[in-house]
Design an enzyme around this catalytic site. Structure first.
Site, PDB file in Angstrom:
ATOM      1  CE  LYS A   1      -4.532  20.365  53.070  1.00  0.00           C
ATOM      2  NZ  LYS A   1      -5.062  19.072  52.623  1.00  0.00           N
ATOM      3  CG  ASN A   2      -5.362  17.499  56.061  1.00  0.00           C
ATOM      4  OD1 ASN A   2      -5.811  18.086  55.087  1.00  0.00           O
ATOM      5  ND2 ASN A   2      -4.192  16.881  56.049  1.00  0.00           N
TER       6      ASN A   2
ATOM      7  CB  CYS B   1      -3.652  13.510  43.879  1.00  0.00           C
ATOM      8  SG  CYS B   1      -2.792  12.886  45.300  1.00  0.00           S
TER       9      CYS B   1
ATOM     10  NE  ARG C   1      -4.617  10.767  48.606  1.00  0.00           N
ATOM     11  CZ  ARG C   1      -4.614  12.025  49.039  1.00  0.00           C
ATOM     12  NH1 ARG C   1      -4.139  12.976  48.282  1.00  0.00           N
ATOM     13  NH2 ARG C   1      -5.147  12.323  50.213  1.00  0.00           N
TER      14      ARG C   1
ATOM     15  CG  ASP D   1       0.021  15.051  55.390  1.00  0.00           C
ATOM     16  OD1 ASP D   1      -1.106  15.316  55.824  1.00  0.00           O
ATOM     17  OD2 ASP D   1       0.224  14.257  54.442  1.00  0.00           O
TER      18      ASP D   1
ATOM     19  NE  ARG E   1      -5.239  21.215  46.615  1.00  0.00           N
ATOM     20  CZ  ARG E   1      -5.493  19.949  46.305  1.00  0.00           C
ATOM     21  NH1 ARG E   1      -4.817  19.355  45.341  1.00  0.00           N
ATOM     22  NH2 ARG E   1      -6.407  19.264  46.942  1.00  0.00           N
TER      23      ARG E   1
HETATM   24  C1  EPZ Z   1      -5.663  12.277  54.597  1.00  0.00           C
HETATM   25  O1  EPZ Z   1      -5.829  11.800  53.274  1.00  0.00           O
HETATM   26  C2  EPZ Z   1      -5.044  13.663  54.473  1.00  0.00           C
HETATM   27  N1  EPZ Z   1      -5.959  14.544  53.723  1.00  0.00           N
HETATM   28  C3  EPZ Z   1      -3.700  13.572  53.761  1.00  0.00           C
HETATM   29  O2  EPZ Z   1      -3.128  14.871  53.743  1.00  0.00           O
HETATM   30  C4  EPZ Z   1      -2.791  12.641  54.574  1.00  0.00           C
HETATM   31  O3  EPZ Z   1      -1.552  12.504  53.895  1.00  0.00           O
HETATM   32  C5  EPZ Z   1      -3.462  11.275  54.725  1.00  0.00           C
HETATM   33  O4  EPZ Z   1      -4.755  11.435  55.347  1.00  0.00           O
HETATM   34  C6  EPZ Z   1      -2.646  10.321  55.586  1.00  0.00           C
HETATM   35  O5  EPZ Z   1      -2.435  10.885  56.845  1.00  0.00           O
HETATM   36  C7  EPZ Z   1      -7.017  15.066  54.383  1.00  0.00           C
HETATM   37  O6  EPZ Z   1      -7.223  14.823  55.557  1.00  0.00           O
HETATM   38  C8  EPZ Z   1      -7.905  15.971  53.574  1.00  0.00           C
HETATM   39  P1  EPZ Z   1      -5.900   7.857  53.894  1.00  0.00           P
HETATM   40  P2  EPZ Z   1      -6.698  10.447  53.005  1.00  0.00           P
HETATM   41  O7  EPZ Z   1      -7.278   7.443  53.514  1.00  0.00           O
HETATM   42  O8  EPZ Z   1      -7.807  10.388  53.978  1.00  0.00           O
HETATM   43  C9  EPZ Z   1      -4.969   4.047  51.189  1.00  0.00           C
HETATM   44  C10 EPZ Z   1      -2.077  16.747  52.810  1.00  0.00           C
HETATM   45  O9  EPZ Z   1      -0.941  16.904  52.330  1.00  0.00           O
HETATM   46  N2  EPZ Z   1      -6.431   3.905  51.081  1.00  0.00           N
HETATM   47  O10 EPZ Z   1      -5.506   7.836  55.328  1.00  0.00           O
HETATM   48  O11 EPZ Z   1      -7.014  10.404  51.558  1.00  0.00           O
HETATM   49  C11 EPZ Z   1      -4.465   5.312  50.482  1.00  0.00           C
HETATM   50  O12 EPZ Z   1      -4.246   5.057  49.108  1.00  0.00           O
HETATM   51  C12 EPZ Z   1      -2.865  15.495  52.473  1.00  0.00           C
HETATM   52  O13 EPZ Z   1      -2.653  17.553  53.577  1.00  0.00           O
HETATM   53  C13 EPZ Z   1      -6.965   2.834  50.372  1.00  0.00           C
HETATM   54  O14 EPZ Z   1      -6.230   2.029  49.822  1.00  0.00           O
HETATM   55  O15 EPZ Z   1      -5.619   9.331  53.342  1.00  0.00           O
HETATM   56  C14 EPZ Z   1      -3.175   5.598  51.212  1.00  0.00           C
HETATM   57  O16 EPZ Z   1      -2.145   4.801  50.670  1.00  0.00           O
HETATM   58  C15 EPZ Z   1      -2.130  14.596  51.492  1.00  0.00           C
HETATM   59  N3  EPZ Z   1      -8.324   2.723  50.280  1.00  0.00           N
HETATM   60  C16 EPZ Z   1      -3.471   5.138  52.648  1.00  0.00           C
HETATM   61  O17 EPZ Z   1      -4.608   4.266  52.556  1.00  0.00           O
HETATM   62  C17 EPZ Z   1      -9.179   3.599  50.877  1.00  0.00           C
HETATM   63  O18 EPZ Z   1     -10.416   3.443  50.768  1.00  0.00           O
HETATM   64  C18 EPZ Z   1      -3.825   6.273  53.607  1.00  0.00           C
HETATM   65  O19 EPZ Z   1      -4.864   7.015  53.006  1.00  0.00           O
HETATM   66  C19 EPZ Z   1      -8.619   4.685  51.597  1.00  0.00           C
HETATM   67  C20 EPZ Z   1      -7.245   4.813  51.688  1.00  0.00           C
END
Ligand code: EPZ
Length: 418
Positions: A22-23, A116, A121, A306, A398
Site C-alpha cells: 500500500k505504502n 488521524c 501528522r 507500522d 484500508r
Molecule cells: C508514512 O506516513 C506511511 N504512510 C505510514 O504508514 C508510516 O507509519 C510512516 O510513513 C512512518 O514510516 C504511507 O506511506 C502512505 P512521516 P507519513 O512523514 O509519510 C512527522 C500505515 O499504517 N512529520 O514519515 O505520513 C510526523 O508527524 C501508515 O500504513 C512532521 O512533523 O509519515 C511523524 O511523527 C501509518 N512534519 C513523523 O514525522 C512533516 O512535514 C514521521 O512521519 C512530515 C512528518
C-alpha cells in the site's frame, strides 16, 4: 457497520500470497502524474486507500483505467490541478499529488490532510522543502495553493526529521526541476527506493538509493513505462505475527526478506524459526509460546512503527515482559485499551509501553481505531478463548487486501458480520 467475528484457539498453518505494498502503490500512483505518455502500474493491491487515490487522480481529468491489479494512466487529458478536501480527508497520502502537479504543471491546489488517530501528522516539512525548490506556497481555507513561475529550481534540502511522505513529495518535484537537488536526512524506507526506481524507468536521474542522501539531476520531461509495485513488508510481517502468536507455521510468498530484516530478527528473538527464500519467508513457532521481546520503533532499516501494534499483540501472550518505545508517532498506542479489555497487562508511560505477558486472553467486544491497531486486535482474537467481535473494521480494509480469505486459508475462524 461491518464487524469481524473471530473464534480463537487455532494454530495457523499454510501459505499466504503477499500483495503489492500500500505504502508504495500510493506514491507510485501520484508519480504517474509526471508521465507525458501512457504509463502502467502492476501488482497494485485492491485497497480502499488505493481506490481513493485513483479516484482523486481521475478527478484531475487524467484518464485512469483500473482493472484487477493493474492501473493505466494517460495524463494527456488532465484538466485541473485541484485535490478536494472530500477525498483528501479520507486518505492523507493524497498530499503526495502536490509535488508532481507543481513540478509538471506549475501549480496545484491540494487540501491539507487532516490528522488521524495516531497523530497530528503535519506536512510542514513537505511545504518547506517545496519552497526551497522555488515554489510559492500559501495555505488558505485548509488548502495548499502552490505555484511556481517557470520551472522549479534544484536546491540543497535537509529535512528536520525523517519523513517518508516528505521525501517522496520532494523527490517527485525535484526530478523535473532545473539543476541538481540534494535531499539530506531522506527516509530510506523500501517504498522510497521503489518510487525512485520507477522514476528512473521514466527517465529521471537519481543517485543514492537506499541511503539518507538522494541526489537528483532534473530533466525536462518524463515518459511512461510499465512498473510493478514492491511487495508489502508490513502485510508480510503481520501474517508472520499471526503464526508467532498462535504457535503455528506460515509461509508468506511473493515477498522479499530483505525488506523487513529488523522484524524477522525480532521473531527469531521470540524463539521462532524463520527460513528465508528468494521471494518467500516461513515462520515456524513450533507450538511454543513466544518470548516477550523489547523494541523501539525507528526509521528504516530499524524496526518499523507500522509493525509496533502487531508485535505488541504477540508480546501480550509472551513469556516474561517487554518494553516497547514508539518514537515516530505521538499517539500510536490506541490498541492498548482494547487489548487490555481482552486481559492484556500493559502499562503505558508516555511513549513507552511495558507489556507483561499473560498465559491467556479472553474474547471481548473490541473496537478498531486505526489500520495497524486493527490487525493487532485480529491477532489477539486468534488466540483469545471464545468469540471476539471487532467493530469498525473499515480501518483494516484500508490496508489489508482480502484479509478474511487470507486468514481463512491459514485455518483461522473469522467471518465478516454486519
Ligand atoms: C508514512 O506516513 C506511511 N504512510 C505510514 O504508514 C508510516 O507509519 C510512516 O510513513 C512512518 O514510516 C504511507 O506511506 C502512505 P512521516 P507519513 O512523514 O509519510 C512527522 C500505515 O499504517 N512529520 O514519515 O505520513 C510526523 O508527524 C501508515 O500504513 C512532521 O512533523 O509519515 C511523524 O511523527 C501509518 N512534519 C513523523 O514525522 C512533516 O512535514 C514521521 O512521519 C512530515 C512528518
Amino acid at each position: 457497520m461491518d464487524k469481524f467475528l473471530i473464534t480463537g484457539g487455532v494454530k495457523l498453518e499454510g501459505e499466504v500470497r503477499i500483495s503489492g505494498a500500500k505504502n508504495a502503490a500510493l506514491p507510485l500512483l501520484a508519480a504517474m502524474i509526471l508521465a507525458d505518455s501512457p504509463i502502467t502500474l502492476n501488482n497494485v493491491p485492491n485497497l480502499k486507500d488505493v481506490n481513493t487515490l485513483v479516484k482523486l487522480i481521475a478527478g484531475l481529468g487524467i484518464t485512469m483505467d483500473y482493472e484487477g491489479e493493474t492501473v493505466k494512466a494517460d495524463t494527456s487529458t488532465l484538466s485541473n490541478q485541484f485535490a478536494p478536501y472530500e477525498l483528501v480527508k479520507t486518505m492523507r497520502a493524497s498530499i503526495l499529488v502536490l509535488g508532481p502537479l507543481l513540478a509538471r504543471y506549475g501549480n496545484a491546489q491540494v487540501s491539507l490532510p487532516g490528522g488521524c488517530a495516531i497523530g497530528s501528522r503535519p506536512v510542514d516539512q513537505h511545504l518547506k522543502a517545496l519552497e526551497a525548490l522555488g515554489a510559492h506556497i500559501e495555505v488558505e481555507n485548509g488548502y495548499v495553493h502552490a505555484t511556481v513561475d517557470g520551472r522549479l529550481k534544484g536546491a540543497d534540502i535537509t529535512f528536520d526529521m525523517v519523513t517518508v511522505g516528505g521525501t517522496e513529495n520532494i523527490l517527485m518535484a525535484a526530478v523535473l526541476a532545473e539543476g541538481t537537488t540534494t535531499i539530506r536526512n531522506a527516509a530510506r524506507e523500501p517504498e522510497i527506493t521503489d518510487l525512485a526506481q520507477m522514476l528512473i524507468e521514466m527517465g529521471a536521474k537519481i543517485e543514492g538509493l537506499d541511503t539518507d542522501t538522494l541526489v537528483v539531476t532534473g530533466v525536462e520531461s518524463l515518459h511512461g513505462c510499465e512498473y510493478s509495485v514492491v511487495a508489502d513488508r508490513i502485510e508480510t510481517g503481520s501474517y508472520l505475527a499471526a503464526a508467532a502468536i498462535t504457535g503455528g507455521r506460515v509461509k508468506t510468498t511473493h515477498t522479499d526478506p530483505s525488506l523487513l530484516e529488523s522484524v524477522l530478527d525480532k521473531f527469531e528473538e521470540m524463539g521462532a524459526e524463520v527460513t528465508r527464500g528468494e521471494d518467500w519467508i516461513e515462520l515456524d513457532m513450533m507450538g511454543k509460546r513466544p518470548k516477550a521481546v523489547s523494541f523501539r520503533t525507528l526509521p528504516h532499516p530499524e524496526f518499523p512503527t507500522d509493525m509496533q501494534a502487531q508485535l505488541m499483540a504477540v508480546n501480550v501472550i509472551g513469556r516474561g515482559f517487554a518494553t516497547i518505545s514508539e518514537t515516530i508517532f505521538e499517539n500510536r498506542f490506541m490498541h492498548v485499551p482494547e487489548l487490555s479489555r481482552m486481559g492484556a497487562n500493559i502499562q503505558v508511560e508516555g511513549n513507552d509501553a511495558i507489556v507483561t505477558g499473560v498465559e491467556k486472553l479472553q474474547a471481548a467486544p473490541v473496537m478498531a481505531t486505526d489500520l495497524r491497531a486493527s490487525f493487532s486486535l485480529v491477532l489477539a482474537a486468534l488466540v483469545a478463548e471464545g468469540d471476539t467481535l471487532i467493530d469498525r473494521i473499515y480501518h483494516i480494509d484500508r490496508g489489508y487486501e482480502n484479509i478474511e480469505a487470507k486468514l481463512q486459508s491459514l485455518g483461522a475462524k473469522i467471518k465478516r458480520v454486519s
